[in-house]
Design a protein around this motif. Structure first.
Motif, PDB file in Angstrom:
ATOM      1  N   SER A  42      31.769  21.423 -25.267  1.00  0.00           N
ATOM      2  CA  SER A  42      31.840  20.063 -25.804  1.00  0.00           C
ATOM      3  C   SER A  42      30.507  19.342 -25.627  1.00  0.00           C
ATOM      4  CB  SER A  42      32.942  19.266 -25.103  1.00  0.00           C
ATOM      5  OG  SER A  42      32.985  17.939 -25.595  1.00  0.00           O
ATOM      6  N   PRO A  43      30.149  18.502 -26.606  1.00  0.00           N
ATOM      7  CA  PRO A  43      28.953  17.676 -26.473  1.00  0.00           C
ATOM      8  C   PRO A  43      29.239  16.343 -25.771  1.00  0.00           C
ATOM      9  CG  PRO A  43      29.825  17.436 -28.674  1.00  0.00           C
ATOM     10  CD  PRO A  43      30.717  18.425 -27.960  1.00  0.00           C
ATOM     11  N   ALA A  44      30.520  16.098 -25.434  1.00  0.00           N
ATOM     12  CA  ALA A  44      30.918  14.808 -24.846  1.00  0.00           C
ATOM     13  C   ALA A  44      30.585  14.746 -23.357  1.00  0.00           C
ATOM     14  CB  ALA A  44      32.411  14.589 -25.054  1.00  0.00           C
ATOM     15  N   GLN A  45      30.539  13.525 -22.846  1.00  0.00           N
ATOM     16  CA  GLN A  45      30.418  13.310 -21.413  1.00  0.00           C
ATOM     17  C   GLN A  45      31.789  13.483 -20.771  1.00  0.00           C
ATOM     18  OE1 GLN A  45      27.551  12.532 -19.553  1.00  0.00           O
ATOM     19  NE2 GLN A  45      26.507  13.075 -21.462  1.00  0.00           N
ATOM     20  N   LYS A  46      31.834  14.118 -19.619  1.00  0.00           N
ATOM     21  CA  LYS A  46      33.110  14.363 -18.951  1.00  0.00           C
ATOM     22  C   LYS A  46      33.479  13.178 -18.067  1.00  0.00           C
ATOM     23  CE  LYS A  46      33.913  18.553 -17.546  1.00  0.00           C
ATOM     24  NZ  LYS A  46      33.979  19.798 -16.739  1.00  0.00           N
ATOM     25  N   SER A  47      34.717  12.683 -18.205  1.00  0.00           N
ATOM     26  CA  SER A  47      35.181  11.574 -17.376  1.00  0.00           C
ATOM     27  C   SER A  47      35.912  12.114 -16.147  1.00  0.00           C
ATOM     28  CB  SER A  47      36.124  10.663 -18.169  1.00  0.00           C
ATOM     29  OG  SER A  47      37.421  11.223 -18.224  1.00  0.00           O
ATOM     30  N   ILE A  63      27.371  21.517 -24.657  1.00  0.00           N
ATOM     31  CA  ILE A  63      26.523  21.802 -25.810  1.00  0.00           C
ATOM     32  C   ILE A  63      25.952  20.497 -26.349  1.00  0.00           C
ATOM     33  CG2 ILE A  63      27.626  23.966 -26.485  1.00  0.00           C
ATOM     34  CD1 ILE A  63      29.366  22.413 -28.419  1.00  0.00           C
ATOM     35  N   GLN A  64      24.926  20.608 -27.167  1.00  0.00           N
ATOM     36  CA  GLN A  64      24.258  19.430 -27.709  1.00  0.00           C
ATOM     37  C   GLN A  64      24.457  19.338 -29.215  1.00  0.00           C
ATOM     38  OE1 GLN A  64      20.293  20.514 -25.965  1.00  0.00           O
ATOM     39  NE2 GLN A  64      20.285  18.363 -25.348  1.00  0.00           N
ATOM     40  N   LEU A  65      24.555  18.119 -29.684  1.00  0.00           N
ATOM     41  CA  LEU A  65      24.573  17.884 -31.119  1.00  0.00           C
ATOM     42  C   LEU A  65      23.159  18.067 -31.662  1.00  0.00           C
ATOM     43  CD1 LEU A  65      26.737  14.614 -31.204  1.00  0.00           C
ATOM     44  CD2 LEU A  65      27.521  16.932 -31.711  1.00  0.00           C
ATOM     45  N   ASN A  66      23.070  18.538 -32.887  1.00  0.00           N
ATOM     46  CA  ASN A  66      21.782  18.653 -33.580  1.00  0.00           C
ATOM     47  C   ASN A  66      20.740  19.399 -32.737  1.00  0.00           C
ATOM     48  OD1 ASN A  66      22.680  16.966 -35.850  1.00  0.00           O
ATOM     49  ND2 ASN A  66      22.631  15.310 -34.335  1.00  0.00           N
ATOM     50  N   SER A  67      21.161  20.537 -32.215  1.00  0.00           N
ATOM     51  CA  SER A  67      20.264  21.336 -31.383  1.00  0.00           C
ATOM     52  C   SER A  67      20.421  22.813 -31.719  1.00  0.00           C
ATOM     53  CB  SER A  67      20.550  21.112 -29.902  1.00  0.00           C
ATOM     54  OG  SER A  67      19.811  22.015 -29.110  1.00  0.00           O
ATOM     55  N   SER A  68      19.308  23.489 -31.911  1.00  0.00           N
ATOM     56  CA  SER A  68      19.338  24.915 -32.235  1.00  0.00           C
ATOM     57  C   SER A  68      19.727  25.771 -31.023  1.00  0.00           C
ATOM     58  CB  SER A  68      17.974  25.364 -32.771  1.00  0.00           C
ATOM     59  OG  SER A  68      16.957  25.067 -31.839  1.00  0.00           O
ATOM     60  N   THR A  69      19.849  25.156 -29.849  1.00  0.00           N
ATOM     61  CA  THR A  69      20.298  25.926 -28.677  1.00  0.00           C
ATOM     62  C   THR A  69      21.701  26.480 -28.911  1.00  0.00           C
ATOM     63  OG1 THR A  69      21.111  23.882 -27.639  1.00  0.00           O
ATOM     64  CG2 THR A  69      18.887  24.612 -27.046  1.00  0.00           C
ATOM     65  N   PHE A  70      22.523  25.760 -29.685  1.00  0.00           N
ATOM     66  CA  PHE A  70      23.865  26.259 -29.989  1.00  0.00           C
ATOM     67  C   PHE A  70      23.786  27.516 -30.849  1.00  0.00           C
ATOM     68  CE2 PHE A  70      27.615  26.609 -32.690  1.00  0.00           C
ATOM     69  CZ  PHE A  70      28.631  26.561 -31.757  1.00  0.00           C
ATOM     70  N   ASP A  71      22.821  27.560 -31.754  1.00  0.00           N
ATOM     71  CA  ASP A  71      22.681  28.708 -32.658  1.00  0.00           C
ATOM     72  C   ASP A  71      22.499  30.007 -31.883  1.00  0.00           C
ATOM     73  OD1 ASP A  71      22.695  26.632 -34.449  1.00  0.00           O
ATOM     74  OD2 ASP A  71      20.560  26.778 -34.942  1.00  0.00           O
ATOM     75  N   GLU A  91      32.272  19.469 -38.849  1.00  0.00           N
ATOM     76  CA  GLU A  91      31.103  18.961 -39.565  1.00  0.00           C
ATOM     77  C   GLU A  91      29.813  19.246 -38.804  1.00  0.00           C
ATOM     78  OE1 GLU A  91      32.501  15.174 -42.297  1.00  0.00           O
ATOM     79  OE2 GLU A  91      31.918  14.777 -40.226  1.00  0.00           O
ATOM     80  N   GLN A  92      29.868  19.056 -37.493  1.00  0.00           N
ATOM     81  CA  GLN A  92      28.665  19.222 -36.679  1.00  0.00           C
ATOM     82  C   GLN A  92      28.294  20.688 -36.475  1.00  0.00           C
ATOM     83  OE1 GLN A  92      26.449  17.216 -35.273  1.00  0.00           O
ATOM     84  NE2 GLN A  92      27.315  15.257 -35.927  1.00  0.00           N
ATOM     85  N   LEU A 401      19.609  18.162 -42.657  1.00  0.00           N
ATOM     86  CA  LEU A 401      19.735  16.862 -41.984  1.00  0.00           C
ATOM     87  C   LEU A 401      19.720  17.059 -40.479  1.00  0.00           C
ATOM     88  CD1 LEU A 401      20.266  13.824 -41.914  1.00  0.00           C
ATOM     89  CD2 LEU A 401      22.729  14.335 -42.095  1.00  0.00           C
ATOM     90  N   SER A 402      20.480  18.053 -39.999  1.00  0.00           N
ATOM     91  CA  SER A 402      20.542  18.315 -38.563  1.00  0.00           C
ATOM     92  C   SER A 402      19.183  18.735 -38.016  1.00  0.00           C
ATOM     93  CB  SER A 402      21.586  19.394 -38.286  1.00  0.00           C
ATOM     94  OG  SER A 402      21.709  19.628 -36.910  1.00  0.00           O
TER      95      SER A 402
END
Length: 416
Positions: A42-47, A63-71, A91-92, A401-402
């Motif tokens: 998840s790209p979210a912050q954990k509560s 994981i990060q949004l708009n980052s090739s590290t996921f690729d 979408e992301q 765009l990403s």
């Protein structure tokens, strides 16, 4: 070697905060039981309300949004399945999975149809009657339908939304899988643990207040409660739920029996102590975890047409369904004061859970469909021409765009 599934979560899993969290935990447990290696990313912050998935044997990955590290990550892992938690995650990350792990089966878990909830809310604010034509005009509708078409399978939690996708949007049923909450069957042993009518007191509502329909429901309850309180002056209505807002907190009026308690880690216990669940939901989508939780605890409920939508079909409701304030309050009073009526409603809740949400009945159907698609994925995709077309066009638009955002971020935050 174990098969692998990567679940890309919109948020980290909080089963005590929301029905969406409970639903995700059910899916995780389903794949663990199928002997998959489960990765939750998840790209979210954990509560602090998120559960420790690692304790269940699940690998957690940020994981990060708009980052090739996921690729590079997904290309190395090459999972058999990637499951997107809500259309925003498709979408992301959907185009990245399609490009770097094309053999992965792509599954979308809708949770609910966001465009349906949003459009209903807009109609309510404008004081106009909802019509499916409004859905067809919405940009968010186009986004969510496109995500459905791009995936190999979409999990639909509501029978109403299954019909909507099939009949209004002409989605091929081969792309859809009806999979509501996966619950344990209610047994005679479970029922013996329930508090009887005489030991239950007061009314209850519970909901996550980051979810706008729950905020609106409490505001609606404030009006309904005035009517109920006139007939039941000693009764109380307690509001529970995570992430309580100031707007809700200021409604706390102990002298009127309207109590705001906020988050409780023991939601089922609280529901099982109440005599009735009240949920006059005016807009929304999907199915309501608070209402299935009430059934599981032997607690009848009064809700609205939208509250019960897609949850019971031809089976009777375990309480009453009313949309007008006076009628809603009248049914709540009758159910609260007539023990035999209450007991009959409780029985109907048992039937609903055991007939419509019994995981022993639902899971084999899902497994069969999963195998059917995964065993001939190329042919399945060949029949989904518009999905492949959308992937082709989306890959070009979203990809660049990403990459532009990634490059912009690297310029603003250069590595030291």
């Amino acid at each position: 070697m174990k098969k692998k599934i990567v679940i890309i979560g919109y948020v980290w899993v909080e089963p005590n905060s929301s029905a969406a969290g409970s639903r995700m935990l059910q899916l995780i447990q389903l794949f663990l039981n199928l002997d998959y290696k489960v990765v939750f990313a998840s790209p979210a912050q954990k509560s602090d309300k998120a559960i420790d998935l690692q304790a269940l044997g699940v690998t957690e990955v940020s994981i990060q949004l708009n980052s090739s590290t996921f690729d590079s990550y997904i290309k190395e892992l090459l999972p058999e399945i990637v499951l997107f938690d809500r259309f925003m995650m498709e979408e992301q990350f959907g185009w990245r999975v399609a490009q770097y792990s094309p053999q992965s089966m792509r599954i979308l878990d809708l949770e609910d149809l966001h465009f349906l909830r949003k459009t209903r809310h807009e109609c309510l604010k404008k004081n106009i009657s909802f019509n499916t034509e409004y859905l067809l005009r919405s940009d968010q509708t186009k986004r969510e339908i496109a995500a459905i078409l791009r995936c190999d399978m979409t999990l639909v939690i509501s029978s109403y939304e299954m019909r909507l996708l099939r009949d209004v949007f002409n989605i091929d049923e081969r792309l859809l899988c009806y999979l509501p909450f996966l619950l344990e069957k209610i047994t005679s042993i479970d029922k013996e643990k329930w508090l009887p009518f005489s030991e239950r007191h007061d009314f209850l509502f519970i909901g996550n207040f980051l979810h706008t329909p729950n905020v609106d429901t409490v505001l609606q309850l404030k009006n309904i409660w005035k009517v109920i309180r006139k007939k039941l002056p000693k009764a109380k209505l307690t509001i529970y739920g995570a992430y309580v807002t100031q707007q809700i907190t200021q409604l706390h009026k102990p002298n009127e029996g309207f109590l705001i308690k906020g988050y409780t880690p023991d939601a089922l216990e609280r529901i099982g102590e109440a005599r009735i669940m009240l949920a006059p939901i005016r807009f929304g989508a999907g199915i309501k975890g608070k209402l299935t939780d009430a059934m599981r605890c032997g607690t009848p409920s009064i809700t609205s047409t939208i509250g019960a939508e897609g949850m019971h079909d031809s089976l009777p409701w375990n309480g009453a369904i009313e949309d007008e304030i006076e009628a809603f309050a009248k049914k709540a009073i009758t159910l609260y004061t007539h023990e035999q009526v209450w007991k009959e409603a409780q029985k109907l809740g048992v039937t609903l859970i055991n007939e419509r949400y019994n995981k022993e009945k639902l899971i084999p159907f899902f497994i069969e469909k999963l195998h059917l698609i995964s065993n001939d994925l190329a042919q399945h995709r060949l029949h989904n021409f518009f999905g492949e077309l959308l992937h082709y066009k989306t890959l070009q638009a979203t990809k660049y765009l990403s990459k532009w955002i990634e490059e912009k971020n690297s310029e603003e935050h250069p590595k030291k």
